[in-house]
Design an enzyme around this catalytic site. Structure first.
Site, mmCIF file in Angstrom:
data_model
loop_
_atom_site.group_PDB
_atom_site.id
_atom_site.type_symbol
_atom_site.label_atom_id
_atom_site.label_comp_id
_atom_site.label_asym_id
_atom_site.label_seq_id
_atom_site.Cartn_x
_atom_site.Cartn_y
_atom_site.Cartn_z
ATOM 1 N N CYS A 192 7.089 50.022 -10.239
ATOM 2 C CA CYS A 192 7.008 51.683 -9.849
ATOM 3 C C CYS A 192 8.434 52.367 -9.636
ATOM 4 C CB CYS A 192 5.839 51.938 -9.135
ATOM 5 S SG CYS A 192 6.266 51.673 -7.252
ATOM 6 N N TYR A 218 -4.428 2.781 8.524
ATOM 7 C CA TYR A 218 -3.654 1.950 7.815
ATOM 8 C C TYR A 218 -3.248 0.416 8.801
ATOM 9 C CZ TYR A 218 0.331 4.784 9.302
ATOM 10 O OH TYR A 218 0.966 5.759 10.183
ATOM 11 N N CYS A 220 10.636 49.021 -5.718
ATOM 12 C CA CYS A 220 9.720 48.139 -6.437
ATOM 13 C C CYS A 220 10.146 48.047 -8.004
ATOM 14 C CB CYS A 220 8.411 48.644 -6.257
ATOM 15 S SG CYS A 220 6.917 48.093 -7.532
ATOM 16 N N ASP A 263 2.752 10.585 3.175
ATOM 17 C CA ASP A 263 3.768 11.224 3.759
ATOM 18 C C ASP A 263 3.159 12.597 4.521
ATOM 19 O OD1 ASP A 263 5.897 12.271 4.371
ATOM 20 O OD2 ASP A 263 6.372 13.464 2.269
ATOM 21 N N LYS A 271 3.483 -5.292 3.794
ATOM 22 C CA LYS A 271 3.216 -5.769 5.213
ATOM 23 C C LYS A 271 2.931 -7.358 5.013
ATOM 24 C CE LYS A 271 1.455 -1.610 6.809
ATOM 25 N NZ LYS A 271 0.100 -0.656 6.978
ATOM 26 N N GLU A 323 0.735 -1.186 -0.137
ATOM 27 C CA GLU A 323 0.012 -0.252 0.126
ATOM 28 C C GLU A 323 0.813 1.132 0.003
ATOM 29 O OE1 GLU A 323 -1.779 -1.736 3.748
ATOM 30 O OE2 GLU A 323 -0.941 0.150 4.814
ATOM 31 N N CYS A 370 0.914 51.975 -7.679
ATOM 32 C CA CYS A 370 1.837 51.194 -8.456
ATOM 33 C C CYS A 370 1.102 50.271 -9.499
ATOM 34 C CB CYS A 370 2.577 50.042 -7.550
ATOM 35 S SG CYS A 370 3.511 48.618 -8.372
ATOM 36 N N LYS A 385 2.853 4.605 1.166
ATOM 37 C CA LYS A 385 3.212 5.184 2.007
ATOM 38 C C LYS A 385 3.046 6.582 2.126
ATOM 39 C CE LYS A 385 7.416 5.434 5.373
ATOM 40 N NZ LYS A 385 7.520 6.651 5.499
ATOM 41 N N CYS A 400 5.519 46.698 -1.760
ATOM 42 C CA CYS A 400 5.726 47.996 -2.377
ATOM 43 C C CYS A 400 4.383 48.677 -1.785
ATOM 44 C CB CYS A 400 5.571 47.725 -4.080
ATOM 45 S SG CYS A 400 5.038 49.425 -4.773
ATOM 46 N N LYS A 445 11.255 3.216 -0.157
ATOM 47 C CA LYS A 445 11.479 4.561 -0.289
ATOM 48 C C LYS A 445 11.477 4.949 -1.870
ATOM 49 C CE LYS A 445 12.163 7.235 3.061
ATOM 50 N NZ LYS A 445 11.078 8.165 3.711
HETATM 51 S S1 IVH Z 1 2.489 0.989 9.115
HETATM 52 C C1 IVH Z 1 3.452 -0.850 13.257
HETATM 53 N N1 IVH Z 1 1.438 1.752 6.835
HETATM 54 O O1 IVH Z 1 5.403 5.728 7.838
HETATM 55 C C2 IVH Z 1 2.953 -0.213 12.063
HETATM 56 N N2 IVH Z 1 2.859 3.322 7.968
HETATM 57 O O2 IVH Z 1 8.284 5.748 8.323
HETATM 58 C C3 IVH Z 1 3.874 0.712 11.352
HETATM 59 N N3 IVH Z 1 3.123 5.618 7.228
HETATM 60 O O3 IVH Z 1 5.523 6.146 11.340
HETATM 61 C C4 IVH Z 1 3.359 1.588 10.359
HETATM 62 N N4 IVH Z 1 1.826 5.255 5.397
HETATM 63 O O4 IVH Z 1 3.649 7.310 9.920
HETATM 64 C C5 IVH Z 1 2.251 2.050 7.828
HETATM 65 N N5 IVH Z 1 0.412 2.648 4.647
HETATM 66 C C6 IVH Z 1 1.128 2.839 6.061
HETATM 67 C C7 IVH Z 1 2.006 4.110 6.060
HETATM 68 C C8 IVH Z 1 2.579 4.302 7.286
HETATM 69 C C9 IVH Z 1 2.665 6.139 5.904
HETATM 70 C C10 IVH Z 1 4.082 6.183 8.225
HETATM 71 C C11 IVH Z 1 3.872 6.007 9.753
HETATM 72 C C12 IVH Z 1 5.065 5.601 10.103
HETATM 73 C C13 IVH Z 1 6.090 5.932 9.036
HETATM 74 C C14 IVH Z 1 7.287 4.918 9.044
#
Ligand code: IVH
Length: 705
Positions: free
Chosen positions: A447, A253, A444, A144, A326, A140, A467, A142, A462, A350
């Site tokens: 002007c 999540y 400016c 941000d 996971k 899934e 202007c 990640k 300005c 990443k």
């Molecule tokens: S699972 C034990 N799933 O990434 C469960 N984390 O760099 C651990 N994060 O602190 C987290 N999307 O804030 C999980 N789909 C996702 C996520 C996710 C973003 C963040 C989360 C975690 C950080 C780690």
């Protein structure tokens, strides 16, 4: 300590003066003693306002300034430090509304991976730890953002907390409750769950984020570098309206625990698969990675999913910085266990930051509608994340200094998602010997009048009302509903008249060559007459409308009304200084500075005199209230109103009928008029028996003929 109204006013004035003087730290022993006394008085007062009266009148930033000033003086003159000083108590933390709470299950991080080898190692380890050679993974995005833990008990949201250091975080229940997509109650009981802790990521839609930054830039505030900071910041803002304004949402999540009525864990039993558990949460009304998640049986399948997301990352409305992999079976997750840092059953892949090097050729400047001057870097065009970039905003002088950007430097341009590209850093090794330190211009670019940077702000402006770069937007604002409310002219007409050279400045609006307008395509006798009537009628508008129409920074409808109460002619403001202005109720130091700058500017004074000669009303004619049906009673409106076009209309009705408006719920309030979805103001009003709580209909009845 009892604070009478008079004393409060006096202390607020003193507080404003202390804030304005905060930089002056040249003191001898005697003057330091006086200053310390004043600071202590004011800080005690603000503490009382904050903790007891629950109606803080000072910005956190200014409070800190006072506190720091006191600390510095006490350090310099230790004999003046006595135990009653506020510095001797545990300092008021800005987040004291958010007590620290322990997480019952630590909020762990994730281990990072960057390539196929890392994923193969992970897969191998999971297989060894579980003794199982056929592992199903859930993959899934990640997200941000900023992580959050939410606890439900007996189907009710009881607590929400930030990650903090993973062991304990800030309790932010009130704010979490304002988030769309976080149900306040939901049927966990239908799944036999009595108590559950959910984990998720609070995010901001990229579009909303760009809009927030546009506004911040306009207001001279430091821009937020990414949606993550913006989400994290908003979660800990005391005014929970901010959560709604910033459009915070939470993707859930993970279930950290789930127990039944007998406190038996359901994870790894009835709730034995991550994918299905998340689907359940989706059915219960949470925002989840829905179609975004997938089950994979091998590393090649995972890699295909990763590359699919790397490609569509830009189009996805939320910022993501990788993929989380996971183990799907919770029983197997439990067999893998965790280190103190991360679970062994999950790993983050990443995405590479998209960055390219290019050369900074020159710096140009742009002038915005309120005169904000933005430096823009011209760079050798580069292709990054799907677009070719040749100019990049440098935001303001501080940003350039912080990154030590010089002309001819090699710079690294980054682009996260579809967020606007920005210069991340300078490659110092590649700095040329002839590199030139950048000096911000002092006039400016359009002007050529002098520009200035208000204290505490990052952006030069300005302030020349003539202007040309600002004229268009100023004029549009001047004729708008909230300002002079001129019939027959709006944005399009202003732009057209400017283009045809018939309109340049506010005074010219009252000296238009109507015979020339009649010759323009699409204009007829009738429309010209309407325009003329509208403009003529606006000459007698109340003074606050003119004041608001001038587009002075920080001066909106309410401030204009507050100011007008204290003058008889707009020209009075030519001689007002900051001290005089801050003594006016509702006017703080920021507004005072901006107003002084505007009215002390000779060009602006000239413009107002011209308007007066053109018979535009510059006097404050005290208008008698149309009726006195409301008999000096005080009113406050809350919630969304259906019977009025906007809040101003409701306010005007109160004032026109002899009532008064106040801005917060207290014993001084007589009537709280409640619209739909009223929140904390209504709750507070219910605790004060003297307040009458009425709906819009009842209010309208009060002023009916
Ligand atoms: S699972 C034990 N799933 O990434 C469960 N984390 O760099 C651990 N994060 O602190 C987290 N999307 O804030 C999980 N789909 C996702 C996520 C996710 C973003 C963040 C989360 C975690 C950080 C780690």
């Amino acid at each position: 300590m009892q604070y009478s109204k008079e004393l409060q006013k006096e202390l607020e004035l003193l507080s404003n003066n202390l804030i304005a003087d905060a930089q002056k730290l040249e003191f001898n022993h005697d003057s330091a003693r006086d200053k310390i006394d004043d600071l202590k008085k004011v800080i005690h007062y603000h503490d009382w306002k904050y903790y007891v009266d629950a109606s803080a009148v000072i910005k956190d930033y200014d409070y800190d300034l006072l506190f720091k000033q006191l600390k510095q003086l006490e350090n310099k003159f230790p004999d003046l430090l006595i135990p009653d000083s506020p510095t001797q108590r545990v300092a008021r933390t800005l987040t004291s509304d958010f007590p620290n709470v322990a997480h019952s299950v630590p909020m762990l991080s994730l281990e990072n991976s960057y390539d196929e080898n890392d994923l193969n190692d992970f897969d191998k380890r999971v297989k060894e730890l579980t003794g199982n050679s056929e592992i199903v993974y859930c993959v899934e995005p990640k997200f941000d953002g900023s992580s959050i833990a939410i606890i439900y008990e007996n189907d009710i949201l009881v607590r929400a907390a930030t990650r903090g250091d993973g062991v304990s975080g800030d309790e932010i229940t009130t704010n979490a409750k304002r988030m769309r997509t976080v149900p306040l109650s939901t049927k966990f009981s239908a799944y036999g769950i009595q108590k559950v802790e959910l984990r998720g990521e609070v995010v901001i839609n990229k579009n909303t984020f760009s809009k927030i930054n546009e506004k911040r830039e306009e207001e001279g505030l430091q821009i937020l570098q990414n949606p993550r900071n913006s989400a994290a910041g908003a979660l800990r803002v005391k005014d929970s309206d901010e959560i709604v304004k910033r459009g915070l949402e939470a993707f859930i999540y993970h279930m950290a625990y789930a127990v039944d009525a007998n406190d038996n864990s359901l994870l790894g039993k009835q709730l034995n698969a991550h994918f299905e558990n998340i689907e359940i949460l989706g059915k219960l009304g949470f925002k989840i990675p829905g179609t975004e998640k997938k089950l994979c049986k091998s590393v090649p399948e995972i890699l295909a999913f990763i590359s699919e997301w790397e490609n569509k990352r830009d189009e996805y409305p939320y910022e993501i910085d990788g993929i989380v992999i996971k183990v799907n079976d919770i029983g197997l997750q439990q067999q893998c266990g965790s280190t103190s840092h991360h679970p062994r059953w999950a790993i983050a892949f990443k995405f590479k930051a998209r960055e390219v090097e290019t050369e900074l050729l020159s710096v140009n400047y742009q002038v915005g509608r309120t005169g904000a001057i933005t430096p823009v870097a011209k760079v050798v065009p580069v292709y990054i994340g799907g677009v070719t970039v040749s100019s990049i905003s440098l935001h303001n002088e501080d940003y350039i200094a912080e990154k030590d950007i010089q002309i001819s430097d090699t710079v690294v341009v980054q682009r996260a998602g579809d967020v606007i590209p920005y210069i991340d850093r300078v490659v110092l090794d590649k700095r040329k010997s002839g590199a030139v330190k950048f000096i911000f211009r002092n006039d400016c670019p359009v002007c050529h009048k002098e520009i200035y940077k208000p204290e505490g702000e990052a952006i030069y402006r300005c302030i020349n009302v003539d202007c040309p770069a600002q004229a268009e937007e100023r004029l549009i604002h001047f004729v708008s509903k909230d300002a002079m409310d001129i019939d027959g002219i709006g944005r399009e007409t202003v732009i057209e008249l400017i283009k045809k050279g018939l309109l340049k400045s506010i005074p010219q609006l009252y000296d238009l060559k109507y015979e020339k307008i009649l010759l323009l395509p699409g204009w007829q006798e009738k429309s010209v007459a309407k325009l003329k009537n509208g403009i003529t009628a606006s000459k007698t508008q109340p003074l606050w409308r003119l004041l608001n129409g001038l587009g002075i920074r920080h001066v909106g409808t309410q401030t204009a009304k507050d100011l007008v109460k204290n003058i008889s002619n707009i020209k009075d403001l030519f001689s007002f200084d900051e001290e005089k202005l801050t003594s006016i109720e509702g006017i703080g130091p920021t507004v005072a500075l901006s107003v002084t700058k505007f009215f002390h500017n000779p060009a602006n004074q000239e413009m107002l005199k011209t308007l007066e000669n053109l018979e535009v009303n510059t006097k404050n004619v005290i208008q008698a209230a149309a009726s006195n049906k409301l008999n000096n009673k005080t009113f406050l409106f809350t919630g969304s109103l259906n019977r009025f076009n906007n809040r101003d209309e409701a306010k005007e009705m109160v004032e026109n009928n002899g009532g008064k408006l106040i801005s917060s719920v207290s014993k001084n309030l007589n009537y709280l008029v409640v619209g739909e979805n009223a929140g904390s103001k209504l709750d507070k009003a219910k605790t004060i028996s003297s307040i009458e709580i009425i709906d819009e209909e009842a209010f309208l009845k009060m002023i009916e003929d």
